[in-house]
Design an enzyme around this catalytic site. Structure first.
Site, PDB file in Angstrom:
ATOM      1  N   ARG A 116       0.853  -1.195   0.000  1.00 40.10           N
ATOM      2  CA  ARG A 116       0.000   0.000   0.000  1.00 40.10           C
ATOM      3  C   ARG A 116       0.885   1.241   0.000  1.00 40.10           C
ATOM      4  NH1 ARG A 116       1.804   1.911   3.849  1.00 40.10           N
ATOM      5  NH2 ARG A 116       0.674   3.846   3.530  1.00 40.10           N
ATOM      6  N   GLY A 117       0.217   2.414  -0.128  1.00 36.43           N
ATOM      7  CA  GLY A 117       0.964   3.664  -0.288  1.00 36.43           C
ATOM      8  C   GLY A 117       1.081   3.922  -1.780  1.00 36.43           C
ATOM      9  N   ALA A 118       0.806   5.177  -2.188  1.00 38.18           N
ATOM     10  CA  ALA A 118       0.681   5.472  -3.617  1.00 38.18           C
ATOM     11  C   ALA A 118       1.906   5.049  -4.441  1.00 38.18           C
ATOM     12  CB  ALA A 118       0.376   6.961  -3.799  1.00 38.18           C
TER      13      ALA A 118
ATOM     14  N   ARG B 271      -7.345  -0.130  -7.179  1.00 43.95           N
ATOM     15  CA  ARG B 271      -7.578   1.012  -6.279  1.00 43.95           C
ATOM     16  C   ARG B 271      -7.593   2.266  -7.157  1.00 43.95           C
ATOM     17  NH1 ARG B 271      -4.292   1.406  -0.864  1.00 43.95           N
ATOM     18  NH2 ARG B 271      -6.234   2.407  -0.201  1.00 43.95           N
TER      19      ARG B 271
ATOM     20  N   GLN C 278      -2.643   2.767   9.835  1.00 41.65           N
ATOM     21  CA  GLN C 278      -1.339   2.791   9.148  1.00 41.65           C
ATOM     22  C   GLN C 278      -0.323   3.631   9.920  1.00 41.65           C
ATOM     23  OE1 GLN C 278      -4.296   3.175   7.629  1.00 41.65           O
ATOM     24  NE2 GLN C 278      -4.278   2.537   5.500  1.00 41.65           N
TER      25      GLN C 278
ATOM     26  N   ASP D  67      -1.896  10.930  -2.542  1.00 45.69           N
ATOM     27  CA  ASP D  67      -2.247   9.872  -3.498  1.00 45.69           C
ATOM     28  C   ASP D  67      -2.504  10.418  -4.890  1.00 45.69           C
ATOM     29  OD1 ASP D  67      -2.818   8.590  -0.777  1.00 45.69           O
ATOM     30  OD2 ASP D  67      -2.851   6.936  -2.210  1.00 45.69           O
TER      31      ASP D  67
ATOM     32  N   ASN E 254      -5.457  12.454  -0.073  1.00 51.49           N
ATOM     33  CA  ASN E 254      -4.578  11.646   0.778  1.00 51.49           C
ATOM     34  C   ASN E 254      -5.471  10.912   1.778  1.00 51.49           C
ATOM     35  OD1 ASN E 254      -1.862  10.829   1.512  1.00 51.49           O
ATOM     36  ND2 ASN E 254      -2.167  11.961   3.405  1.00 51.49           N
ATOM     37  N   LYS E 255      -4.848  10.093   2.603  1.00 50.50           N
ATOM     38  CA  LYS E 255      -5.601   9.274   3.556  1.00 50.50           C
ATOM     39  C   LYS E 255      -6.654  10.080   4.295  1.00 50.50           C
ATOM     40  CE  LYS E 255      -5.465   5.778   4.154  1.00 50.50           C
ATOM     41  NZ  LYS E 255      -6.480   4.879   3.495  1.00 50.50           N
TER      42      LYS E 255
HETATM   43  O1  MRU Z   1      -4.781   3.366   1.930  1.00 49.09           O
HETATM   44  P1  MRU Z   1      -3.297   3.537   1.940  1.00 49.09           P
HETATM   45  O2  MRU Z   1      -2.653   2.991   3.181  1.00 49.09           O
HETATM   46  O3  MRU Z   1      -2.639   3.056   0.680  1.00 49.09           O
HETATM   47  O4  MRU Z   1      -3.119   5.115   1.974  1.00 49.09           O
HETATM   48  C1  MRU Z   1      -1.845   5.652   1.870  1.00 49.09           C
HETATM   49  C2  MRU Z   1      -1.794   7.110   2.005  1.00 49.09           C
HETATM   50  O5  MRU Z   1      -2.782   7.792   2.055  1.00 49.09           O
HETATM   51  C3  MRU Z   1      -0.447   7.736   1.969  1.00 49.09           C
HETATM   52  O6  MRU Z   1      -0.409   8.896   2.742  1.00 49.09           O
HETATM   53  C4  MRU Z   1      -0.139   8.111   0.520  1.00 49.09           C
HETATM   54  O7  MRU Z   1      -0.300   7.020  -0.325  1.00 49.09           O
HETATM   55  C5  MRU Z   1       1.201   8.654   0.380  1.00 49.09           C
HETATM   56  S1  MRU Z   1       2.407   7.364   0.361  1.00 49.09           S
HETATM   57  C6  MRU Z   1       3.945   7.982   0.201  1.00 49.09           C
END
Ligand code: MRU
Length: 351
Positions: free
Chosen positions: A49-51, A92, A198, A239, A249-250
């Site tokens: 996970r994470g963009a 996603r 997270q 994201d 973002n999250k």
């Molecule tokens: O749902 P997730 O855990 O993939 O969400 C991740 C985030 O929102 C991060 O802040 C974002 O992807 C930046 S990662 C460098």
């Protein structure tokens, strides 16, 4: 410095080797993804996970998933690249990095002359390049972001935008890692980040592994911490960043930005160029992923909401550009007014 490698090729090169982030902080387990099903499931269930990390894993996953079809004639092979690529890209919707990385591979496939073997070789090279570029971009974000961290900086962050979320040392956490590397003192407050934690599970884990001072707080405590004067700056990841600078973002990032503005705390968004999406005009056009009700209501040992009650569970929110003090990117620090309409992507394309 973080030693975490969230995504890499397996030793035999036939699988994507990831840290299974669902099991952290309890257990550090690596998993090998060997098919399109494996890759889609790992991205959907947040094993990876994470963009930036899902962009890298998606690209490498496409290579792994099409490898068994080498031997098909060229046109058939290209059709499979498109079909499996489409499938992975749509797992996603919010992080632009995933569709961007898959789009990049699909373009390379079409532009490569020769049979399916040659196309596969070029795709493998391109996916490795995406990983290497991501690693380098993280480092450059860290170098640019260092100037924002004063002595004894107290940084608040949300979710996980560290090494686990990227191919390198992270985005929001990259300046923190570099400050620590230089022997500077830095303390991080990690929002726990409901509903999937997270922040407390992942950010606190990777920073503590690296010996960096980290304190976990529940999301609803951040504003009070700012009011008490305990936060010097906020840095979060992203994201997708729209052409006008609105940031997805999250979920929970937007209220953090509002609280930061109210308390005069600078609010920075750290992201590589691959997260900027000039094709999306404003945050209103960003598709926000909604996730399963169980993540909210059944996330603990026993249910925390009555069976059958409706659940609102968006995975992301959009923070208006007006609340962003500056963007920390691999190309430098960008301050308002933001004009990303013709920014393009790292490879010069629009994604
Ligand atoms: O749902 P997730 O855990 O993939 O969400 C991740 C985030 O929102 C991060 O802040 C974002 O992807 C930046 S990662 C460098």
């Amino acid at each position: 410095m973080s030693a975490v490698e969230s995504v890499r090729w397996s030793a035999d090169g036939r699988a994507v080797d990831i840290i299974d982030q669902r099991l952290l902080p309890g257990t550090l387990v690596r998993r090998e993804l060997r098919s399109a099903d494996d890759v889609c499931d790992a991205i959907l269930t947040l094993a990876v996970r994470g963009a930036p990390a899902i962009g890298v894993a998606g690209a490498m996953g496409l290579v792994v998933a099409i490898a068994p079809f080498v031997g098909d004639d060229r046109e058939r092979f290209l059709a499979r690249v498109d079909e499996i690529g489409e499938r992975i890209a749509h797992v996603r919707p919010t992080a632009v990095n995933l569709s961007w990385a898959i789009g990049r591979l699909r373009r390379v496939a079409r532009e490569t002359a020769g049979d399916s073997r040659s196309v596969l070789d070029f795709l493998r090279r391109e996916a490795t390049l995406i990983l290497d570029e991501d690693r380098a971009m993280c480092r450059r974000i860290g170098e640019h972001g260092l100037s924002l961290l004063g002595d004894d900086a107290r940084v608040l962050t949300h979710c996980n935008a560290g090494a686990l979320a990227t191919g390198g040392i992270g985005t929001a956490l990259a300046p923190v890692y570099l400050a620590a590397e230089l022997g500077r003192r830095v303390a991080v407050f990690a929002d726990e980040t409901r509903p999937l934690l997270q922040g407390s599970r992942l950010t606190a884990w990777e920073l503590s592994q690296a010996g960096i001072d980290v304190t976990v707080l529940a999301d609803n405590m951040a504003a009070s911490l700012m009011r008490a004067g305990e936060v010097d700056l906020v840095i979060v990841g992203a994201d997708r960043i729209a052409a006008n600078g609105d940031v997805a973002n999250k979920i929970g990032t937007y209220p953090l930005a509002l609280a930061a503005r109210h308390h005069g705390v600078p609010f920075y968004v750290a992201a590589p160029w691959s997260t900027f999406d000039p094709a999306t005009e404003t945050g209103h056009q960003i598709v926000i992923e909604h996730r399963a009700a169980d993540e909210l209501g059944r996330g603990f040992e026993s249910p925390v909401s009555p069976t059958g009650v409706a659940v609102y569970n968006p995975a992301f929110d959009v923070t208006p550009a007006a609340l962003v003090t500056a963007f920390v990117t691999d190309r430098g620090i960008l301050r308002p007014p933001y004009r990303f309409a013709d920014a393009g992507h790292a490879d010069g394309s629009a994604g």
